[in-house]
Every structure is written in structure tokens, then in C-alpha cells.
Design a protein around this motif. Structure first.
Motif, PDB file in Angstrom:
ATOM      1  N   PHE A 155       0.830  -1.208   0.000  1.00  0.00           N
ATOM      2  CA  PHE A 155       0.000   0.000   0.000  1.00  0.00           C
ATOM      3  C   PHE A 155       0.867   1.261   0.000  1.00  0.00           C
ATOM      4  O   PHE A 155       1.879   1.323   0.713  1.00  0.00           O
ATOM      5  CB  PHE A 155      -0.939  -0.001   1.203  1.00  0.00           C
ATOM      6  N   ARG A 156       0.431   2.257  -0.743  1.00  0.00           N
ATOM      7  CA  ARG A 156       1.222   3.484  -0.879  1.00  0.00           C
ATOM      8  C   ARG A 156       1.231   4.302   0.414  1.00  0.00           C
ATOM      9  O   ARG A 156       2.216   4.911   0.755  1.00  0.00           O
ATOM     10  CB  ARG A 156       0.674   4.339  -2.023  1.00  0.00           C
ATOM     11  N   TYR A 157       0.109   4.332   1.104  1.00  0.00           N
ATOM     12  CA  TYR A 157      -0.005   5.210   2.268  1.00  0.00           C
ATOM     13  C   TYR A 157      -0.071   4.374   3.551  1.00  0.00           C
ATOM     14  O   TYR A 157      -1.028   4.474   4.336  1.00  0.00           O
ATOM     15  CB  TYR A 157      -1.230   6.101   2.134  1.00  0.00           C
ATOM     16  N   GLY A 163      -1.392   5.386  11.500  1.00  0.00           N
ATOM     17  CA  GLY A 163      -1.986   6.509  12.228  1.00  0.00           C
ATOM     18  C   GLY A 163      -3.357   6.172  12.771  1.00  0.00           C
ATOM     19  O   GLY A 163      -3.694   6.506  13.927  1.00  0.00           O
ATOM     20  N   LEU A 164      -4.165   5.459  11.951  1.00  0.00           N
ATOM     21  CA  LEU A 164      -5.498   5.061  12.408  1.00  0.00           C
ATOM     22  C   LEU A 164      -5.406   4.053  13.559  1.00  0.00           C
ATOM     23  O   LEU A 164      -6.246   4.063  14.479  1.00  0.00           O
ATOM     24  CB  LEU A 164      -6.281   4.459  11.232  1.00  0.00           C
ATOM     25  N   LEU A 167      -4.616   6.093  16.649  1.00  0.00           N
ATOM     26  CA  LEU A 167      -5.820   6.793  17.102  1.00  0.00           C
ATOM     27  C   LEU A 167      -6.760   5.845  17.840  1.00  0.00           C
ATOM     28  O   LEU A 167      -7.375   6.199  18.859  1.00  0.00           O
ATOM     29  CB  LEU A 167      -6.535   7.432  15.914  1.00  0.00           C
ATOM     30  N   LEU A 168      -6.896   4.611  17.317  1.00  0.00           N
ATOM     31  CA  LEU A 168      -7.765   3.633  17.962  1.00  0.00           C
ATOM     32  C   LEU A 168      -7.242   3.299  19.365  1.00  0.00           C
ATOM     33  O   LEU A 168      -8.017   3.258  20.342  1.00  0.00           O
ATOM     34  CB  LEU A 168      -7.828   2.352  17.117  1.00  0.00           C
ATOM     35  N   ALA A 169      -5.936   3.074  19.461  1.00  0.00           N
ATOM     36  CA  ALA A 169      -5.341   2.765  20.771  1.00  0.00           C
ATOM     37  C   ALA A 169      -5.524   3.934  21.742  1.00  0.00           C
ATOM     38  O   ALA A 169      -5.863   3.737  22.934  1.00  0.00           O
ATOM     39  CB  ALA A 169      -3.854   2.446  20.603  1.00  0.00           C
ATOM     40  N   ALA A 170      -5.352   5.161  21.234  1.00  0.00           N
ATOM     41  CA  ALA A 170      -5.508   6.349  22.078  1.00  0.00           C
ATOM     42  C   ALA A 170      -6.954   6.487  22.544  1.00  0.00           C
ATOM     43  O   ALA A 170      -7.220   6.853  23.707  1.00  0.00           O
ATOM     44  CB  ALA A 170      -5.068   7.592  21.303  1.00  0.00           C
ATOM     45  N   ASN A 194     -12.283   2.915  10.852  1.00  0.00           N
ATOM     46  CA  ASN A 194     -11.355   1.816  10.601  1.00  0.00           C
ATOM     47  C   ASN A 194     -12.041   0.648   9.905  1.00  0.00           C
ATOM     48  O   ASN A 194     -11.483   0.021   8.987  1.00  0.00           O
ATOM     49  CB  ASN A 194     -10.733   1.328  11.913  1.00  0.00           C
ATOM     50  N   LEU A 195     -13.270   0.330  10.344  1.00  0.00           N
ATOM     51  CA  LEU A 195     -14.001  -0.770   9.733  1.00  0.00           C
ATOM     52  C   LEU A 195     -14.322  -0.459   8.278  1.00  0.00           C
ATOM     53  O   LEU A 195     -14.223  -1.336   7.406  1.00  0.00           O
ATOM     54  CB  LEU A 195     -15.283  -1.049  10.519  1.00  0.00           C
TER      55      LEU A 195
END
Length: 540
Positions: A155-157, A163-164, A167-170, A194-195
Motif C-alpha cells: 500500500f502506498r499510504y 496513524g489510524l 488513534l484507535l489505541a488512544a 477503521n471498519l
């Protein structure tokens, strides 16, 4: 209650026994199949054009060209040889036949490998047991092409998915500390994002992971093979390649185990798939696996080539065992070809011939006497000698050489080319292929038969004179006996003949010195039942 328990236990035991017996039966069939096929003529199979994928990726188009390959029916020769257990073996075998060239060191190593497995049945069958697990699935033939562009599969990004995940962990930590509705809403929102990302990537992900799984399966089998002493001695580079790919193996095993749950179709499996999908774990693990592959393409091709070479080596040992007789070629720096008891490997009951050439030759003879088959047999054996260090002959001495032909010429209506135009294009490519530094052996069947007799004789003479002055040995089959006089001592002369009886013609298929002196065209018309007036007119 006790009866129910006993009944359930009985069912479980019966199922376990049936599974064990079925498993034992499958293993026994696999073992018998491996043992019985060695040294046998392979079963006829439909041609699979995907066997050339590896050759197309690594060769750059060098080696035996398409015209020569088709002239000599090399697809059939490949099928006659092919007892490979894997798609990698088939692709490497095909590439070796197309390349038809080995250095002295490569030839010595190849022969050492063939002799090892030819003479050690136990080791050979143990290795084939592993190779059999790789198999020949449809997707596996595309591995070379896939690995050639594997960089585009990650995947390119990737940073965005990381990062997602952060964010989920945070958000989870925030919920644990604050325990209020606002924190819950933030967590649910990130889970939803995320889903959605996971579902959007899922289709592409599953398609790509299937191909990657096929590629990684080969590495897993290679890892088992490198534990064997003979493999370590004969293929030292295989262990190094496998070691460089260990990270790929670890990541993919985790990924595959999780994928299995989602693919099972049961409620818990699907639920787990989506729960883990929210974490984007599959996507980031896939990216890591593909990055590992893309960073180690060279190591992967080393593993692929070693596994394919191993399979092709065992296949060559089996091919030798299946031949009526064979020999190892001997190489010379002289410009000469010497053969004894040479025959065409596709003919069940072949007639063998001897020939020694230090210059080009003309081969004359009547229809169906064996001219074309002989020059094909010589050309095929030149390829087999340089590709597999194996000859369908009692003895063969040859220099390292290129092989090129002009035989099975056909017109091409779609391209707007007549038979004669196509024929001269084939002949011109032979002239263009001549190399001062490497001998060319060319086989030409019925030179310039697409034009009238006068022009054919004059033009053929000019081409043959040109070839005689080059670094080339030409085997030219022709009906034009005038050429045997016109070429003088520049070309050796050989012929095939027949015995004509009252009701039939008997061919010996034995090569003899000198030009042909017989005709059989009119007799063949007579034996075929043509009207008497046609026979009489033809004789007159």
C-alpha cells in the motif's frame, strides 16, 4: 446420560478412525505415484502456455527462437521430458530448453545433481515428497511475473493505516480513563472509520494475499528442503535465500491463520474477522509481508530457481531412464559434429543414424524417406545436449553452438504473406543470426520450395554458397539434386532411399553417403489408386 456419552464417544472415535485411514490412503497414493512415475514416459497432457512465464521474465527473448521451437515441435519434446512435480520445475525446465546454453561450470554442477538423484532413490523420493506439496496450481505459474512487479502490491499510504491504529489505541485508553459518553462516541467513530477502511480494502487485499500465499508456500517448502544434507551440498545458495526471507514467512503465517477464521464462514469466524478488521491488523501485516518480499526479490528468485532447478534435475534423471538409450555430449573446440546411433526422441521405435560433419551437407532422397525427421533429430539433440547435458544418441560430439531452423513454413493470410514471402523471411533471419564467435547449426527443409524451379535452383545456390563461407554448419534437405552438382565439394552429400516393390514401398530410414538416385512420386500416385491415364502421363 451415560449411554449418550458413550454414543457420542463412539461417533467421535469412528470419525477419527475414518479420517486416519483416509489420510493414510492419500499418503500411500502419493508415495506410490512418486515411485512409479520415475523413468516412465509422461502421461499426455494439454499444453499449458503459462510454463513460459519464467522464461519471459528472465530471458529477454534470448535462446531458441519461436520459429525454431515450432519447427522442431519442441512443445511435444517438452511434454515428453516433463515429469516435474511443481510449476516452478516446469517453468525452469522450459527456460533451460529455450536457453539451450550452459557454461562448463554450470554443466558440471548440473550433471553432479542429476547423478546424485538418479543413483539415490530414497533421497530422490524424499525430496519429491516435499516438491509434490508445492504442486501446479493455476496461480503458481504466474509467480515469476508477480514477483517481477511485487513492489506495486504494497500500500502506498501505509503511514495512514498506522496513524489510524494509533488513534484507535488512544481512544481506547481515553475511554478507560474518562469513562464518559464523549470518549465512547470518539471510540465508536474511530472504530467505524477503521471498519470502513478495512471493508474498502478487503477485496483487493484478499486477491493479492491469495497470490502472495502461493509465493510464500514455495518458501515454506524450500525451508523444509534445506534441512536435508544433499540439498545443502548441491544447492548451497538455497539456504541463504530462505534465511533472507524468514521475516516474510513469520508475518505471513500469522496473517494466514487469521484469514482462515474469516474464510470459514461460521458466525464466530466472521465476527472475529471484523473485530480484527477494526484494528487494521491484517492490512498492516500484509503491507509488512509485501514490503519484505519487494525488498528481497533477488533472494526470492534464488529460492524459486533452486526449487525449479531441483525439480528439473530429477525430471532429467527420469527422462534419461525412459529413453531407449542416451549419452552425455562431449564438447570440442573444432568445427565438427560427430554422432553415433542418434535418433528422434519422440519416435517410439526409432531408427538410429551415424554422421560426422566438418562442413555443411545436402541431404537428398525421395518423399517420406526420412530427410526431414533426420535433420529435426539432429537439431533437437543439439538443444538437449546444451540444455540438459543429455542426448538421444549413442555418442555425440559437438561444439557449443546456436540452433536455428527454417522448416515448417506456412503462409499467413492475416498478415498478407504468401508462402514464399514467409519462407524468405525465415531464411533471412538465419543469415542475420550468424555469429563469427559462436558456431550456428541451421536446418533447412526444402529450401525455397515456394517458387519456380529455375529461380529456386539459382537462389538456393547463392544462399548455400553464402552459408558455406560463414561460421555455420547447415543441414539442408532438398529434392533438387541439381544442387548436389552445383555446390561441388563445398557441401557433403548424403541421402535416404527406399525399396520399391510391386504393391508398396519400404523405407530403411538409414542415412547413406552420396546424393540420391531414386524417385518415388509416380509410384506413390500409383499405390494411392490414381487413374491409369494420370499414371501413364506422369511416367511419360
Amino acid at each position: 446420560m451415560g449411554e449418550a456419552v458413550f454414543a457420542g464417544a463412539g461417533v467421535f472415535i469412528c470419525a477419527a478412525v475414518i479420517w486416519a485411514l483416509s489420510s493414510r490412503d492419500r499418503k500411500q497414493k502419493k508415495k506410490n505415484g512418486i515411485h512409479e512415475k520415475f523413468g516412465k514416459i509422461p502421461k499426455s497432457r494439454e499444453w499449458n502456455d503459462q510454463v513460459r512465464n519464467y522464461y519471459d521474465v528472465v530471458s529477454g527473448g534470448s535462446g531458441v527462437d519461436d520459429v525454431t521451437w515450432n519447427d522442431l515441435s519442441m512443445d511435444e519434446v517438452f511434454r515428453r521430458i516433463n515429469q516435474c512435480d511443481t510449476s516452478a520445475g516446469e517453468e525452469v525446465l522450459y527456460a533451460k530448453l529455450r536457453k539451450a546454453q550452459m557454461s562448463i561450470e554450470e554443466r558440471q554442477l548440473f550433471e553432479r545433481r542429476v547423478r546424485t538423484f538418479a543413483g539415490n532413490e530414497k533421497e530422490r523420493e524424499a525430496v519429491e515428497w516435499y516438491l509434490y506439496d508445492i504442486g501446479k496450481s493455476g496461480a503458481s505459474y504466474y509467480i515469476p511475473s508477480y514477483m517481477d512487479v511485487v513492489e506495486g502490491s504494497s500500500f502506498r499510504y501505509a503511514w495512514m493505516y498506522r496513524g489510524l491504529q494509533i488513534l484507535l489505541a488512544a481512544a481506547v485508553i481515553l475511554c478507560l480513563f474518562l469513562r464518559n459518553d464523549a470518549a465512547g462516541i470518539v471510540l465508536l467513530s474511530i472504530c467505524a472509520v477503521n471498519l470502513a477502511v478495512y471493508i474498502a480494502m478487503k477485496m483487493k487485499y484478499e486477491t493479492e494475499i491469495s497470490m502472495a500465499g502461493t509465493a510464500v508456500n514455495l518458501i515454506e517448502t524450500a525451508k523444509k528442503l534445506v534441512g536435508r544434507k544433499e540439498i545443502e551440498l548441491l544447492f548451497p545458495e538455497l539456504k541463504k535465500g530462505v534465511n533472507e526471507l524468514k521475516g516474510v514467512l513469520r508475518g505471513f503465517r500469522l496473517l494466514r491463520s487469521q484469514m482462515a477464521g474469516g474464510a470459514s464462514g461460521d458466525v464466530m469466524g466472521v465476527l472475529l474477522d471484523y473485530i480484527l478488521g477494526i484494528t487494521l491488523w491484517q492490512i498492516t501485516t500484509y503491507h509488512k509481508v509485501m514490503r519484505g518480499l519487494s525488498e528481497n526479490v533477488s533472494a526470492y528468485f534464488t529460492v524459486y530457481e533452486c526449487v525449479g532447478e531441483l525439480d528439473a534435475v530429477i525430471c532429467t534423471a527420469s527422462f534419461r531412464e525412459s529413453l531407449p538409450w542416451y549419452c552425455l555430449p562431449k564438447y570440442t573446440d573444432d568445427r565438427k559434429i560427430a554422432m553415433k546411433e542418434l535418433y528422434h526422441p519422440l519416435i517410439k521405435n526409432p531408427v538410429a543414424n551415424d554422421l560426422e560433419l566438418k562442413k555443411s551437407c545436402l541431404i537428398t532422397g525421395s518423399n517420406a524417406s526420412g530427410k526431414s525427421t533426420f535433420i529435426k533429430a539432429v537439431s533437437i539433440n543439439m538443444i538437449l545436449a546444451q540444455a540438459l547435458n543429455t542426448c538421444a544418441a549413442g555418442a555425440l560430439i559437438l561444439p557449443e553452438c546456436n540452433v536455428i531452423t527454417s522448416m515448417a513454413v506456412r503462409d499467413d493470410l492475416m498478415a498478407g504473406e504468401s508462402y514464399f514471402i514467409r519462407e524468405i523471411r525465415y531464411l533471412k533471419r538465419i543469415l542475420d543470426s550468424l555469429d563469427d564467435n559462436r558456431l550456428t547449426v541451421c536446418a533447412i527443409d526444402e529450401i525455397l520450395r515456394g517458387t519456380n524451379t529455375g529461380e529456386r535452383i539459382r537462389s538456393s545456390r547463392a544462399i548455400l554458397e553464402y552459408l558455406s563461407d560463414k561460421n555455420c554448419i547447415a543441414l539442408v534437405a532438398t529434392h533438387d539434386r541439381e544442387l548436389t552438382d552445383l555446390m561441388g565439394d563445398a557441401y557433403a552429400n548424403y541421402h535416404f532411399s527406399e525399396e520399391i516393390g510391386e504393391n508398396d514401398i519400404a523405407f530403411s530410414y538409414k542415412l547413406m553417403e552420396g546424393p540420391a538416385a531414386s524417385h518415388n512420386a509416380v509410384k506413390l500416385l500409383e499405390f494411392a489408386g490414381f487413374p491409369e491415364e494420370i499414371i501413364a502421363a506422369a511416367q511419360e
